[in-house]
Design a protein around this motif. Sequence first.
Motif, PDB file in Angstrom:
ATOM      1  N   LEU A 149       0.847  -1.186   0.000  1.00 11.08           N
ATOM      2  CA  LEU A 149       0.000   0.000   0.000  1.00 11.08           C
ATOM      3  C   LEU A 149       0.883   1.237   0.000  1.00 11.08           C
ATOM      4  O   LEU A 149       1.811   1.341   0.817  1.00 11.08           O
ATOM      5  N   VAL A 150       0.610   2.151  -0.913  1.00  6.65           N
ATOM      6  CA  VAL A 150       1.408   3.363  -1.053  1.00  6.65           C
ATOM      7  C   VAL A 150       0.544   4.557  -0.657  1.00  6.65           C
ATOM      8  O   VAL A 150      -0.499   4.801  -1.270  1.00  6.65           O
ATOM      9  N   ALA A 151       0.984   5.298   0.346  1.00  9.54           N
ATOM     10  CA  ALA A 151       0.201   6.410   0.889  1.00  9.54           C
ATOM     11  C   ALA A 151       0.648   7.746   0.321  1.00  9.54           C
ATOM     12  O   ALA A 151       0.645   8.764   1.010  1.00  9.54           O
ATOM     13  N   ALA A 152       1.052   7.761  -0.945  1.00  7.52           N
ATOM     14  CA  ALA A 152       1.437   8.987  -1.639  1.00  7.52           C
ATOM     15  C   ALA A 152       1.224   8.759  -3.129  1.00  7.52           C
ATOM     16  O   ALA A 152       1.264   7.615  -3.602  1.00  7.52           O
ATOM     17  N   GLY A 153       1.002   9.844  -3.866  1.00  2.00           N
ATOM     18  CA  GLY A 153       0.672   9.718  -5.279  1.00  2.00           C
ATOM     19  C   GLY A 153       1.876   9.855  -6.180  1.00  2.00           C
ATOM     20  O   GLY A 153       2.612  10.839  -6.109  1.00  2.00           O
ATOM     21  N   GLY A 154       2.071   8.871  -7.060  1.00  2.00           N
ATOM     22  CA  GLY A 154       3.193   8.903  -7.983  1.00  2.00           C
ATOM     23  C   GLY A 154       2.752   9.049  -9.423  1.00  2.00           C
ATOM     24  O   GLY A 154       1.567   8.921  -9.742  1.00  2.00           O
ATOM     25  N   PRO A 155       3.704   9.292 -10.323  1.00  3.26           N
ATOM     26  CA  PRO A 155       3.379   9.393 -11.750  1.00  3.26           C
ATOM     27  C   PRO A 155       3.035   8.049 -12.370  1.00  3.26           C
ATOM     28  O   PRO A 155       2.484   7.981 -13.468  1.00  3.26           O
ATOM     29  N   GLY A 156       3.347   6.979 -11.680  1.00  4.27           N
ATOM     30  CA  GLY A 156       3.038   5.634 -12.140  1.00  4.27           C
ATOM     31  C   GLY A 156       3.332   4.657 -11.019  1.00  4.27           C
ATOM     32  O   GLY A 156       3.804   5.042  -9.945  1.00  4.27           O
ATOM     33  N   ALA A 157       3.038   3.389 -11.250  1.00  3.08           N
ATOM     34  CA  ALA A 157       3.332   2.366 -10.248  1.00  3.08           C
ATOM     35  C   ALA A 157       4.802   1.970 -10.378  1.00  3.08           C
ATOM     36  O   ALA A 157       5.209   1.414 -11.408  1.00  3.08           O
ATOM     37  N   PRO A 158       5.638   2.254  -9.367  1.00  2.00           N
ATOM     38  CA  PRO A 158       7.069   1.941  -9.474  1.00  2.00           C
ATOM     39  C   PRO A 158       7.312   0.469  -9.816  1.00  2.00           C
ATOM     40  O   PRO A 158       6.709  -0.430  -9.218  1.00  2.00           O
ATOM     41  N   LEU A 159       8.208   0.245 -10.773  1.00  2.00           N
ATOM     42  CA  LEU A 159       8.512  -1.114 -11.209  1.00  2.00           C
ATOM     43  C   LEU A 159       9.047  -1.953 -10.056  1.00  2.00           C
ATOM     44  O   LEU A 159       8.715  -3.137  -9.930  1.00  2.00           O
ATOM     45  N   ALA A 160       9.847  -1.335  -9.179  1.00  4.39           N
ATOM     46  CA  ALA A 160      10.413  -2.079  -8.049  1.00  4.39           C
ATOM     47  C   ALA A 160       9.314  -2.645  -7.158  1.00  4.39           C
ATOM     48  O   ALA A 160       9.414  -3.778  -6.669  1.00  4.39           O
ATOM     49  N   LEU A 161       8.266  -1.873  -6.945  1.00  2.00           N
ATOM     50  CA  LEU A 161       7.172  -2.346  -6.093  1.00  2.00           C
ATOM     51  C   LEU A 161       6.395  -3.463  -6.776  1.00  2.00           C
ATOM     52  O   LEU A 161       5.999  -4.448  -6.130  1.00  2.00           O
ATOM     53  N   GLN A 162       6.169  -3.332  -8.071  1.00  2.44           N
ATOM     54  CA  GLN A 162       5.455  -4.389  -8.785  1.00  2.44           C
ATOM     55  C   GLN A 162       6.226  -5.705  -8.720  1.00  2.44           C
ATOM     56  O   GLN A 162       5.642  -6.783  -8.531  1.00  2.44           O
ATOM     57  N   GLU A 163       7.553  -5.607  -8.862  1.00  4.34           N
ATOM     58  CA  GLU A 163       8.373  -6.821  -8.873  1.00  4.34           C
ATOM     59  C   GLU A 163       8.469  -7.468  -7.495  1.00  4.34           C
ATOM     60  O   GLU A 163       8.789  -8.657  -7.390  1.00  4.34           O
ATOM     61  N   GLN A 164       8.198  -6.694  -6.436  1.00  2.61           N
ATOM     62  CA  GLN A 164       8.272  -7.254  -5.087  1.00  2.61           C
ATOM     63  C   GLN A 164       6.947  -7.853  -4.619  1.00  2.61           C
ATOM     64  O   GLN A 164       6.841  -8.335  -3.489  1.00  2.61           O
ATOM     65  N   LEU A 165       5.939  -7.838  -5.487  1.00  2.14           N
ATOM     66  CA  LEU A 165       4.681  -8.519  -5.178  1.00  2.14           C
ATOM     67  C   LEU A 165       4.835 -10.018  -5.390  1.00  2.14           C
ATOM     68  O   LEU A 165       5.481 -10.467  -6.344  1.00  2.14           O
ATOM     69  N   ASP A 166       4.228 -10.797  -4.530  1.00  2.76           N
ATOM     70  CA  ASP A 166       4.093 -12.225  -4.779  1.00  2.76           C
ATOM     71  C   ASP A 166       3.067 -12.406  -5.896  1.00  2.76           C
ATOM     72  O   ASP A 166       2.258 -11.506  -6.162  1.00  2.76           O
ATOM     73  N   VAL A 167       3.082 -13.523  -6.574  1.00  2.00           N
ATOM     74  CA  VAL A 167       2.047 -13.788  -7.573  1.00  2.00           C
ATOM     75  C   VAL A 167       0.695 -13.818  -6.858  1.00  2.00           C
ATOM     76  O   VAL A 167       0.525 -14.509  -5.848  1.00  2.00           O
TER      77      VAL A 167
END
Length: 662
Positions: A149-167
């Motif tokens: 969960l990200v409590a701030a607004g970004g220009p996109g979903a950071p790739l690092a965070l996507q890659e750290q998700l489990d399937v």
Amino acid sequence: MLDLPDARNRMVEVHLSRRGIHDHEVLEAMREVPREAFVAPGFEEFAYEDGPLPIAEGQTISQPYIVALMIEMAEIGPGDHVLEVGTGSGYAAAVMSRIVERVYTIERHAGLAETARQRFEELGYNNIEVRTGDGTKGWPDAAPFDAILVAAGGPGAPLALQEQLDVGGRLIIPVGDEPHDQRLLKVTRTGAATYSEEDFGGVRFVPLIGEQGWPENGSLADRPSGRARMRSLPEMIAAAAEPLPDFDDPAFGELFDRFGDRRVVLLGEASHGTSEFYRARAAITRRLIEKHGFTIVAVEADWPDAAAIDRYVRHRSSRADADPPFQRFPTWMWRNTDVAAFVDWMRLHNERIRISSRLAGFYGLDIYNMSGSIAAVLQYLDRVDPQAAKIARERYGCLTPWQNEPSTYGRVALTSGYEKCEQAVLEQCRELLAKQLDYAQQDGVDFLDVTQNARLIASAERYYRIMYYGGAQSWNLRDTHMFETLEHLLEARGPNAKAVVWAHNSHIGDARYTEMGIVRDEVNIGQLCRQRFGDGAALIGLGTHSGTVAAASDWDGEMEIKRVRPSHSDSYERLCHDCGVSRFLLDIKRDDTLRERLLERRLERFIGVIYRPETELRSHYADASLSQQFDAFVWFDETAAVTPLGPEHVGTGVPDTYPLGL
């Protein structure tokens, strides 16, 4: 002193459960965690209001509803490992810690991170780990995560965070091309290199600062983009806005011809003391009367007071011994130069028409003037049925001590001595209606007046009695009475009759899509008109950014000319101001993309006859969904207060009770 546990329970029931948060574990966690422990000193009493609050480092603690919504979207449960980006005060991490096995939270401000760590220790929340750093890079050595969960607004979903998700893991993040205007996205990892995305609507968060977020200056000027920039909401409003000419320009009214085929057109106002709102409604109404056959102008005013104006505009003689209209607080609401000019126009218009069925009438919808209504009923019965007048006096006897200050009746009505009053008043109303045919043959117009006064007395008796019980009952009775009065007017004026309603935005904007209906179970005339007439009703709100307003500081206080504060940064008004068009009509239904963007709930300002700038956020703002609340919105960026009528405005050759006797 505020009972904080009770306030916490109310927050869960009213601000979360009623607004659609259904996950039992989320609700129970929000009920357990003391939000007052996470707000800045001095803000404890506001901890359970549904709004963001400031904390250190220029950051905020998100409103409870958004915290609950994001956690529910993340679908977390026992055994999960969750990453939070943007610890802030630590409140969201604390809530999640009551549900999952472990929470990892990253904060770029060292001071906030340390304060949150201390709070967790004091509260015994020992399954939370805190780190200071760049949250856009995630926490690789603790990955993979079941949810992020990200409590701030970004220009996109950071790739690092996507890659750290489990399937199967879920990333909840606000994303947008502007640092303070985002969409809330849910990104689900569906495979080793595949993701799905869902959009949950507009939100406003502080910028996500970091290597894969916004730079410190909040600009993307130096960043390449693979897609065209999405237009901001103010830009979309500017593109859809239809500029308004001067009020006296025929083109002003012509812009509203699109609503000429409606059965009812409801025109709002964001305050009861702004000249532009009255002048705009007058210009629109003139057009609807002249070109589209509207014959009813129904306003948020007391029936007996408006009836005096109606007699004037329809060239009928005044009632004997009638008091001048609109003498009670707030006198400036209808005793002002803008209303007087419109009333004079109605009189001249009707003089040209001279066909009774086509004359435009001026009617009051409201419930307050019990005294005037009792007097009107008795005077009418004295003339047409003296025996009925005698009976009516007996029946109204229990109300007589209170008719000039009817709010005091509510206190007395709670005792057994006045239990029979309601029955007596209702019986009088039923008897008048039963004699409708006989009385109407003597004077149908007067009979409409007297029967509506009888209905008003019956409603007012209930209104002033139940107002002492609190809750939504008194508001709902009042607006239901106004709607039923409108129905009676349409029925009385014939099957093809059409009405214009003037009332505050809080009455004419559909309550189901505002805090009124969602949180307080209140209805209003706008909602009831939509339910009754469907597309035959047009709900048009009016708003402003700043200027002056005529208002009091307390009920029954003196009128003051007050400066209206610039609109709040999280409000619909600020969006309209930021669009750069100074006055416009926004036809919300014409642009589907804009309508969808305006579905998101934001703050909206409501100024009544009382205005307290010093507590404006708490006193005068509420959540609303603009594109569901209204069909169209009329905007004036800078506005001025109404001018109350004074002795210098009395005309010559006109009885002093008309139009607004002094």
